[in-house]
Design a protein around this motif. Structure first.
Motif, PDB file in Angstrom:
ATOM      1  N   GLU A 128       0.878  -1.166   0.000  1.00  0.00           N
ATOM      2  CA  GLU A 128       0.000   0.000   0.000  1.00  0.00           C
ATOM      3  C   GLU A 128       0.917   1.217   0.000  1.00  0.00           C
ATOM      4  O   GLU A 128       1.745   1.371   0.898  1.00  0.00           O
ATOM      5  CB  GLU A 128      -0.905   0.005   1.238  1.00  0.00           C
ATOM      6  CG  GLU A 128      -1.936   1.127   1.220  1.00  0.00           C
ATOM      7  CD  GLU A 128      -2.884   1.087   2.417  1.00  0.00           C
ATOM      8  OE1 GLU A 128      -4.060   1.440   2.241  1.00  0.00           O
ATOM      9  OE2 GLU A 128      -2.440   0.711   3.521  1.00  0.00           O
ATOM     10  N   LYS A 132      -3.413   8.099   0.046  1.00  0.00           N
ATOM     11  CA  LYS A 132      -4.678   7.378   0.122  1.00  0.00           C
ATOM     12  C   LYS A 132      -5.602   8.106   1.080  1.00  0.00           C
ATOM     13  O   LYS A 132      -5.173   8.916   1.906  1.00  0.00           O
ATOM     14  CB  LYS A 132      -4.460   5.943   0.625  1.00  0.00           C
ATOM     15  CG  LYS A 132      -3.436   5.145  -0.167  1.00  0.00           C
ATOM     16  CD  LYS A 132      -3.904   4.824  -1.567  1.00  0.00           C
ATOM     17  CE  LYS A 132      -2.873   3.991  -2.319  1.00  0.00           C
ATOM     18  NZ  LYS A 132      -3.285   3.712  -3.702  1.00  0.00           N
ATOM     19  N   THR A 133      -6.878   7.766   1.002  1.00  0.00           N
ATOM     20  CA  THR A 133      -7.864   8.308   1.933  1.00  0.00           C
ATOM     21  C   THR A 133      -8.164   7.270   2.999  1.00  0.00           C
ATOM     22  O   THR A 133      -8.396   6.099   2.683  1.00  0.00           O
ATOM     23  CB  THR A 133      -9.166   8.671   1.200  1.00  0.00           C
ATOM     24  OG1 THR A 133      -8.880   9.685   0.228  1.00  0.00           O
ATOM     25  CG2 THR A 133     -10.215   9.194   2.167  1.00  0.00           C
ATOM     26  N   ILE A 134      -8.123   7.692   4.261  1.00  0.00           N
ATOM     27  CA  ILE A 134      -8.552   6.792   5.323  1.00  0.00           C
ATOM     28  C   ILE A 134      -9.843   7.331   5.939  1.00  0.00           C
ATOM     29  O   ILE A 134     -10.150   8.525   5.828  1.00  0.00           O
ATOM     30  CB  ILE A 134      -7.474   6.585   6.401  1.00  0.00           C
ATOM     31  CG1 ILE A 134      -7.215   7.854   7.211  1.00  0.00           C
ATOM     32  CG2 ILE A 134      -6.194   6.072   5.776  1.00  0.00           C
ATOM     33  CD1 ILE A 134      -6.393   7.576   8.457  1.00  0.00           C
ATOM     34  N   GLU A 135     -10.582   6.433   6.578  1.00  0.00           N
ATOM     35  CA  GLU A 135     -11.885   6.783   7.156  1.00  0.00           C
ATOM     36  C   GLU A 135     -11.906   6.399   8.625  1.00  0.00           C
ATOM     37  O   GLU A 135     -11.477   5.303   9.000  1.00  0.00           O
ATOM     38  CB  GLU A 135     -13.010   6.069   6.405  1.00  0.00           C
ATOM     39  CG  GLU A 135     -14.389   6.437   6.922  1.00  0.00           C
ATOM     40  CD  GLU A 135     -15.511   6.027   5.971  1.00  0.00           C
ATOM     41  OE1 GLU A 135     -16.683   6.287   6.302  1.00  0.00           O
ATOM     42  OE2 GLU A 135     -15.194   5.464   4.900  1.00  0.00           O
ATOM     43  N   GLN A 152     -13.055  11.609   6.860  1.00  0.00           N
ATOM     44  CA  GLN A 152     -12.083  11.093   5.899  1.00  0.00           C
ATOM     45  C   GLN A 152     -10.973  12.119   5.716  1.00  0.00           C
ATOM     46  O   GLN A 152     -11.237  13.322   5.720  1.00  0.00           O
ATOM     47  CB  GLN A 152     -12.749  10.815   4.547  1.00  0.00           C
ATOM     48  CG  GLN A 152     -13.799   9.712   4.567  1.00  0.00           C
ATOM     49  CD  GLN A 152     -14.362   9.447   3.182  1.00  0.00           C
ATOM     50  OE1 GLN A 152     -14.406  10.334   2.326  1.00  0.00           O
ATOM     51  NE2 GLN A 152     -14.783   8.233   2.939  1.00  0.00           N
ATOM     52  N   SER A 175      -9.448   3.194   9.116  1.00  0.00           N
ATOM     53  CA  SER A 175      -9.102   2.140   8.162  1.00  0.00           C
ATOM     54  C   SER A 175      -8.956   2.737   6.773  1.00  0.00           C
ATOM     55  O   SER A 175      -9.389   3.857   6.508  1.00  0.00           O
ATOM     56  CB  SER A 175     -10.188   1.054   8.144  1.00  0.00           C
ATOM     57  OG  SER A 175     -11.418   1.616   7.708  1.00  0.00           O
ATOM     58  N   SER A 176      -8.328   1.957   5.880  1.00  0.00           N
ATOM     59  CA  SER A 176      -8.277   2.298   4.455  1.00  0.00           C
ATOM     60  C   SER A 176      -8.845   1.125   3.675  1.00  0.00           C
ATOM     61  O   SER A 176      -9.152   0.078   4.234  1.00  0.00           O
ATOM     62  CB  SER A 176      -6.834   2.573   4.010  1.00  0.00           C
ATOM     63  OG  SER A 176      -6.066   1.373   4.050  1.00  0.00           O
ATOM     64  N   ASP A 177      -8.933   1.282   2.345  1.00  0.00           N
ATOM     65  CA  ASP A 177      -9.460   0.198   1.523  1.00  0.00           C
ATOM     66  C   ASP A 177      -8.610  -1.072   1.632  1.00  0.00           C
ATOM     67  O   ASP A 177      -9.129  -2.182   1.548  1.00  0.00           O
ATOM     68  CB  ASP A 177      -9.530   0.634   0.053  1.00  0.00           C
ATOM     69  CG  ASP A 177     -10.639   1.636  -0.207  1.00  0.00           C
ATOM     70  OD1 ASP A 177     -11.550   1.755   0.644  1.00  0.00           O
ATOM     71  OD2 ASP A 177     -10.600   2.302  -1.259  1.00  0.00           O
ATOM     72  N   GLN A 182      -5.618   1.261  10.340  1.00  0.00           N
ATOM     73  CA  GLN A 182      -4.775   2.420  10.043  1.00  0.00           C
ATOM     74  C   GLN A 182      -4.420   3.229  11.290  1.00  0.00           C
ATOM     75  O   GLN A 182      -3.354   3.842  11.348  1.00  0.00           O
ATOM     76  CB  GLN A 182      -5.454   3.323   9.022  1.00  0.00           C
ATOM     77  CG  GLN A 182      -5.383   2.808   7.598  1.00  0.00           C
ATOM     78  CD  GLN A 182      -3.989   2.909   7.003  1.00  0.00           C
ATOM     79  OE1 GLN A 182      -3.137   3.644   7.473  1.00  0.00           O
ATOM     80  NE2 GLN A 182      -3.760   2.154   5.932  1.00  0.00           N
TER      81      GLN A 182
END
Length: 254
Positions: A128, A132-135, A152, A175-177, A182
């Motif tokens: 990874e 990136k975007t994490i939520e 996000q 978390s991320s995808d 995360q």
């Protein structure tokens, strides 16, 4: 900064940078050493920083509530069980017994989870990397640090291993995808992030370029990843506010 600083400044605690590795020469010559990346994000604490290069077998001090510790990323793997890494894991466990403030990043995140009873292994997706975007998870709404964060936000990432099982009692806060872990909280004074709050866009791009052939081998486009790199202010602010929270309250620079 290149040398450790040992004296407290203006009554503040000592900020330990527990350095668990150093970048490859090609990156270090352009961007500086790993400890520099952190200290440059923390200008108000320059005189309080003490760098301990555990990967070079520099000894850790006895745990003490007058320390705030940041455990860095690395080019090593937690599952390699290197002697210096295992010693650092033991130190983390001791620090937790006195509620010493700990903030882990990438390797430091994985090492904290592993030291406290979780598990670490390789990502299913190989790597990874990039912006990136994490939520945030529902648990973040009640967290003393993350409750005011955006749901996000963008982060810099580069890792091949991950926390595959969190320790008992830990909370997943984001978390991320590709990675469900995360951000983890282990206690009132212990937090860790898989992402890199210390990265600048320049550092992120340098690492993508360094890994360019491997990325192509697994079907990723380094050019596209570099184009997607951006500033990540919310990620950087998370580390800074954690440190602010546990250092002297006299400094307010936000």
């Amino acid at each position: 900064m290149s040398e450790s600083q040992t004296a407290n400044h203006a009554g503040q605690k000592t900020l330990l940078i527990i350095q668990t590795g150093t970048p490859p020469d090609a990156i270090r010559q352009q961007q500086g050493d790993l400890s520099d990346w952190f200290s440059q994000q923390l200008p108000h604490y320059q005189e309080n920083i003490q760098v301990i290069r555990v990967f070079k077998d520099e000894p850790l001090p006895p745990v003490n509530r007058d320390y705030v510790a940041v455990i860095t990323g690395s080019w090593s793997m937690v599952t390699d069980r290197l002697a210096w890494s295992e010693r650092t894991a033991g130190w983390i466990r001791e620090a937790m017994t006195i509620d010493m403030p700990l903030f882990g990043v990438c390797y430091g995140h994985q090492l904290m989870a592993d030291a406290l009873g979780g598990e670490v292994d390789y990502l299913n997706s190989d790597i990874e990397i990039g912006c990136k975007t994490i939520e945030l998870s529902p648990a973040a709404a009640g967290d003393p640090l993350l409750s005011a964060w955006p749901q996000q936000f963008a982060v810099h990432l580069t890792h091949r291993q991950t926390v595959t099982r969190i320790p008992d009692g830990a909370q997943v806060l984001a978390s991320s995808d590709q990675d469900p872990h995360q951000v983890l909280r282990y206690g009132k004074n212990a937090l860790s992030t898989q992402f890199h709050p210390e990265f600048t866009p320049e550092i992120s791009r340098a690492i993508i370029r360094y890994r360019e052939q491997r990325l192509r081998d697994v079907g990723l486009d380094p050019d596209s990843l570099c184009q997607q790199v951006t500033e990540t202010p919310a990620a950087a602010r998370l580390m800074l506010q954690f440190i602010d929270q546990h250092m002297s309250p006299a400094i307010n620079h936000r």
